[in-house]
Design a protein around this motif. Structure first.
Motif: not given
Length: 299
Positions: A170-171, A173-193
């Motif tokens: 649904p739209a 959810v798509v908007h929420a995912v787009n907002a995450y990558f807008t804030d963190h970049g594509t790709p988002a880079r995360i330190n290993g857990q």
């Protein structure tokens, strides 16, 4: 001849049936029968229902979101908890399917709907990468698009024509995912857990998931060829996302009450001859951590 008058009573909440009038008439009282349908639980809807397949996946979700085991009277196990982010606290429940595949996934979703009625479904765990750059082992694919590849027509002389089924979340959810990558970049880079990978970074990409019934361990597989030809942004494959998107589609008659959905897959192998179990833990932990980072956007 005997005449009977009045009503036989055995206390409150009686149910009477088979009432008869006439000679030799008899009246019987039958106890109310229990419904075979288990009672639905929540007085309020839960925010997120998570489906996992493997034990490594469920453990990773439990640890990342601090969930606690809860057993229903009928023997079903769920894992419940709350996750607090700035401005919101989300009620979360997770479960594990009985087996791999689309059908068991749909059964797990039905259990979540029956007992918790969540606003959002998430399929979280591992998948096989089929993109050499974006889907390296340890990376995470966040998907709101699923291509189910099993539908096909088999013609004479070995000519097989696959008919992909493509569904999008649904739209909102798509908007929420787009907002995450807008804030963190594509790709988002995360330190290993994990401790062994604490000095490493993994990458998070949005992408399409190819889903069917096959465990793919062949780089030359016709499934891989079909998926990359069908849509160049198919980054990974699994055996469950098709069931999730199909279940959502068939329950869309519920309108606004039909939950949204998202798929989060940590890459544990490259769907080739080197496929194995050695990276399951890494991929599952990374996927669960990405879910925790997405929660403020999704809930």
């Amino acid at each position: 001849m005997t005449y009977n008058q009045g009503i036989i009573s055995h206390g409150n909440n009686n149910h009477f049936s088979n009432i008869a009038i006439g000679a030799h008439a008899r009246a019987s009282a039958t106890a109310p029968q229990n419904s075979a349908e288990p009672a639905t639980e929540p007085e309020t809807r839960w925010d997120l229902g998570i489906v996992t397949i493997l034990s490594e996946e469920l453990r990773s979700v439990i640890d990342a979101l601090h969930l606690h085991r809860h057993k229903k009277p009928n023997g079903l196990y769920f894992y419940q908890g709350e996750h607090t982010a700035p401005g919101a606290t989300s009620r979360i429940v997770a479960t594990q399917t009985q087996s791999q595949g689309q059908r068991s996934t749909m059964a797990a979703l039905e259990n979540l709907r029956r007992y918790y009625n969540p606003r959002l479904w998430a399929l979280v765990g591992i998948g096989g990468g089929i993109h050499d750059d974006h889907a390296r082992i340890g990376n995470v694919i966040v998907s709101t698009d699923v291509v189910y590849y099993e539908s096909r027509k088999i013609n004479p002389r070995g000519d097989t024509r696959r008919r992909g089924e493509h569904r999008q979340a649904p739209a909102q959810v798509v908007h929420a995912v787009n907002a995450y990558f807008t804030d963190h970049g594509t790709p988002a880079r995360i330190n290993g857990q994990m401790t062994a990978h604490a000095g490493d970074q993994y990458e998070v990409y949005p992408g399409v998931i190819g889903s069917g019934e096959a465990v793919i361990a062949d780089r030359a597989s016709d499934v891989r060829t079909y998926l990359t030809t069908y849509h160049e942004k198919v980054l990974a494959v699994d055996m469950e996302a098709g069931g999730l998107s199909q279940y959502w589609q068939e329950n869309s008659v519920h309108g606004a009450d039909n939950p949204g959905w998202i798929v989060i897959r940590g890459v544990s192998d490259n769907a080739d001859e080197e496929k194995g179990h050695s990276h399951h833990e890494l991929a599952a932990r990374n996927a669960a951590h990405v879910l925790s980072r997405l929660l403020p956007y999704l809930c």
